[in-house]
Design a protein around this motif. Structure first.
Motif, PDB file in Angstrom:
ATOM      1  N   TYR A   1       0.830  -1.203   0.000  1.00 18.21           N
ATOM      2  CA  TYR A   1       0.000   0.000   0.000  1.00 18.21           C
ATOM      3  C   TYR A   1       0.864   1.252   0.000  1.00 18.21           C
ATOM      4  N   LEU A   2       0.521   2.177  -0.872  1.00 16.62           N
ATOM      5  CA  LEU A   2       1.289   3.395  -1.075  1.00 16.62           C
ATOM      6  C   LEU A   2       0.487   4.609  -0.632  1.00 16.62           C
ATOM      7  N   LEU A   3       1.165   5.629  -0.154  1.00 17.89           N
ATOM      8  CA  LEU A   3       0.547   6.921   0.091  1.00 17.89           C
ATOM      9  C   LEU A   3       1.075   7.856  -0.980  1.00 17.89           C
ATOM     10  N   GLU A   4       0.142   8.493  -1.696  1.00 14.16           N
ATOM     11  CA  GLU A   4       0.500   9.363  -2.814  1.00 14.16           C
ATOM     12  C   GLU A   4      -0.119  10.742  -2.610  1.00 14.16           C
ATOM     13  N   VAL A   5       0.506  11.766  -3.178  1.00 13.89           N
ATOM     14  CA  VAL A   5      -0.027  13.124  -3.099  1.00 13.89           C
ATOM     15  C   VAL A   5      -0.114  13.738  -4.491  1.00 13.89           C
ATOM     16  N   ASP A   6      -1.130  14.564  -4.666  1.00 16.24           N
ATOM     17  CA  ASP A   6      -1.317  15.354  -5.893  1.00 16.24           C
ATOM     18  C   ASP A   6      -1.369  16.808  -5.452  1.00 16.24           C
ATOM     19  N   THR A   7      -0.296  17.521  -5.682  1.00 12.34           N
ATOM     20  CA  THR A   7      -0.213  18.930  -5.290  1.00 12.34           C
ATOM     21  C   THR A   7      -0.465  19.863  -6.470  1.00 12.34           C
TER      22      THR A   7
ATOM     23  N   ASN B   1      -6.198  21.393  -8.586  1.00 13.90           N
ATOM     24  CA  ASN B   1      -6.763  22.408  -7.704  1.00 13.90           C
ATOM     25  C   ASN B   1      -7.907  21.832  -6.862  1.00 13.90           C
ATOM     26  N   PRO B   2      -7.766  21.773  -5.521  1.00 16.41           N
ATOM     27  CA  PRO B   2      -8.839  21.233  -4.683  1.00 16.41           C
ATOM     28  C   PRO B   2     -10.066  22.144  -4.588  1.00 16.41           C
ATOM     29  N   SER B   3      -9.934  23.397  -4.997  1.00 20.71           N
ATOM     30  CA  SER B   3     -11.081  24.311  -4.962  1.00 20.71           C
ATOM     31  C   SER B   3     -12.071  24.022  -6.079  1.00 20.71           C
ATOM     32  N   THR B   4     -11.586  23.457  -7.176  1.00 22.89           N
ATOM     33  CA  THR B   4     -12.444  23.243  -8.335  1.00 22.89           C
ATOM     34  C   THR B   4     -12.582  21.767  -8.721  1.00 22.89           C
ATOM     35  N   ASN B   5     -11.966  20.869  -7.964  1.00 25.48           N
ATOM     36  CA  ASN B   5     -12.027  19.435  -8.266  1.00 25.48           C
ATOM     37  C   ASN B   5     -12.375  18.648  -7.011  1.00 25.48           C
ATOM     38  N   THR B   6     -13.058  17.530  -7.181  1.00 25.90           N
ATOM     39  CA  THR B   6     -13.403  16.677  -6.049  1.00 25.90           C
ATOM     40  C   THR B   6     -12.433  15.516  -5.872  1.00 25.90           C
ATOM     41  N   ARG B   7     -11.617  15.273  -6.887  1.00 23.40           N
ATOM     42  CA  ARG B   7     -10.619  14.204  -6.825  1.00 23.40           C
ATOM     43  C   ARG B   7      -9.339  14.683  -7.492  1.00 23.40           C
TER      44      ARG B   7
ATOM     45  N   PHE C   1      -4.570  16.986  -2.581  1.00 23.81           N
ATOM     46  CA  PHE C   1      -5.171  15.660  -2.611  1.00 23.81           C
ATOM     47  C   PHE C   1      -4.156  14.612  -2.155  1.00 23.81           C
ATOM     48  N   ALA C   2      -4.633  13.611  -1.443  1.00 27.12           N
ATOM     49  CA  ALA C   2      -3.805  12.472  -1.057  1.00 27.12           C
ATOM     50  C   ALA C   2      -4.640  11.216  -1.215  1.00 27.12           C
ATOM     51  N   ARG C   3      -3.959  10.120  -1.453  1.00 32.25           N
ATOM     52  CA  ARG C   3      -4.667   8.846  -1.538  1.00 32.25           C
ATOM     53  C   ARG C   3      -3.746   7.723  -1.071  1.00 32.25           C
ATOM     54  N   MET C   4      -4.383   6.699  -0.491  1.00 29.06           N
ATOM     55  CA  MET C   4      -3.710   5.471  -0.139  1.00 29.06           C
ATOM     56  C   MET C   4      -4.261   4.400  -1.059  1.00 29.06           C
ATOM     57  N   THR C   5      -3.385   3.673  -1.714  1.00 26.84           N
ATOM     58  CA  THR C   5      -3.818   2.683  -2.685  1.00 26.84           C
ATOM     59  C   THR C   5      -2.868   1.497  -2.708  1.00 26.84           C
ATOM     60  N   ASP C   6      -3.386   0.361  -3.147  1.00 26.20           N
ATOM     61  CA  ASP C   6      -2.496  -0.765  -3.389  1.00 26.20           C
ATOM     62  C   ASP C   6      -1.837  -0.569  -4.749  1.00 26.20           C
ATOM     63  N   GLU C   7      -0.827  -1.378  -5.037  1.00 19.25           N
ATOM     64  CA  GLU C   7      -0.058  -1.189  -6.272  1.00 19.25           C
ATOM     65  C   GLU C   7      -0.913  -1.310  -7.528  1.00 19.25           C
ATOM     66  N   ALA C   8      -1.968  -2.127  -7.479  1.00 21.94           N
ATOM     67  CA  ALA C   8      -2.825  -2.326  -8.646  1.00 21.94           C
ATOM     68  C   ALA C   8      -3.901  -1.256  -8.769  1.00 21.94           C
ATOM     69  N   GLY C   9      -4.069  -0.418  -7.758  1.00 22.39           N
ATOM     70  CA  GLY C   9      -5.118   0.591  -7.774  1.00 22.39           C
ATOM     71  C   GLY C   9      -6.498   0.015  -7.499  1.00 22.39           C
TER      72      GLY C   9
ATOM     73  N   TYR D   1      -7.748  -0.905  -4.404  1.00 20.03           N
ATOM     74  CA  TYR D   1      -8.288  -0.274  -3.197  1.00 20.03           C
ATOM     75  C   TYR D   1      -7.748   1.142  -3.121  1.00 20.03           C
ATOM     76  N   VAL D   2      -8.653   2.121  -3.082  1.00 16.85           N
ATOM     77  CA  VAL D   2      -8.237   3.524  -3.044  1.00 16.85           C
ATOM     78  C   VAL D   2      -9.000   4.249  -1.943  1.00 16.85           C
ATOM     79  N   ARG D   3      -8.287   4.966  -1.117  1.00 20.64           N
ATOM     80  CA  ARG D   3      -8.850   5.882  -0.124  1.00 20.64           C
ATOM     81  C   ARG D   3      -8.290   7.249  -0.482  1.00 20.64           C
ATOM     82  N   GLU D   4      -9.159   8.201  -0.854  1.00 17.62           N
ATOM     83  CA  GLU D   4      -8.696   9.472  -1.405  1.00 17.62           C
ATOM     84  C   GLU D   4      -9.478  10.631  -0.818  1.00 17.62           C
TER      85      GLU D   4
END
Length: 138
Positions: A9-15, A18-24, A104-112, A114-117
């Protein structure tokens, strides 16, 4: 039934997204946080009391507002030039904390599979530099 192992399981970030105009976040913008030792998710709901004098002396409640958080422990590393496109290190995470950035941040397995975002901000950051051991961050 097979037990899930926590290792892939990986923790990833998307910086970038834009979190103001996107939900994911955007898959193309996510980067792995380099050299994590552990990462996890916590979910909780505040209790709203519904107790009254007709409950025969027992408390009753409903779930109120929810909250969640990611946690991570990692090793502080300098990235190679070839890694910078796909990973972030402890210095970038510290800068996000200092700037109180929402991203945005998400935890996912290598195959994608399971995603928690979600949209996040860093509410606590810690670095530890023990003698003759790995420099770590939480």
């Amino acid at each position: 039934m097979q037990n899930e192992l926590g290792t892939p399981y990986l923790l990833e970030v998307d910086t970038i997204t834009n979190p103001s105009t996107n939900t994911r976040g955007s898959d193309a913008n996510y980067k792995v946080i380099a050299c994590l030792v552990t990462n996890g998710l916590e979910l909780s709901f505040a209790e709203q009391s519904t107790s009254n004098k007709c409950d025969d002396g027992f408390a009753s409640s409903l779930s109120g507002l929810g909250s969640w958080s990611f946690s991570a422990d990692g090793q502080a590393v300098s990235l190679e030039l070839s890694e910078e496109a796909t990973m972030v290190n402890f210095q970038e995470i510290l800068e996000l904390a200092l700037d109180k950035t929402i991203f945005f941040a998400r935890m996912t397995d290598e195959a994608g599979t399971y995603v928690r975002e979600g949209k996040v901000r860093i509410s606590a950051y810690n670095e530890t530099a023990p003698n003759a051991e790995a420099y770590t961050f939480t």
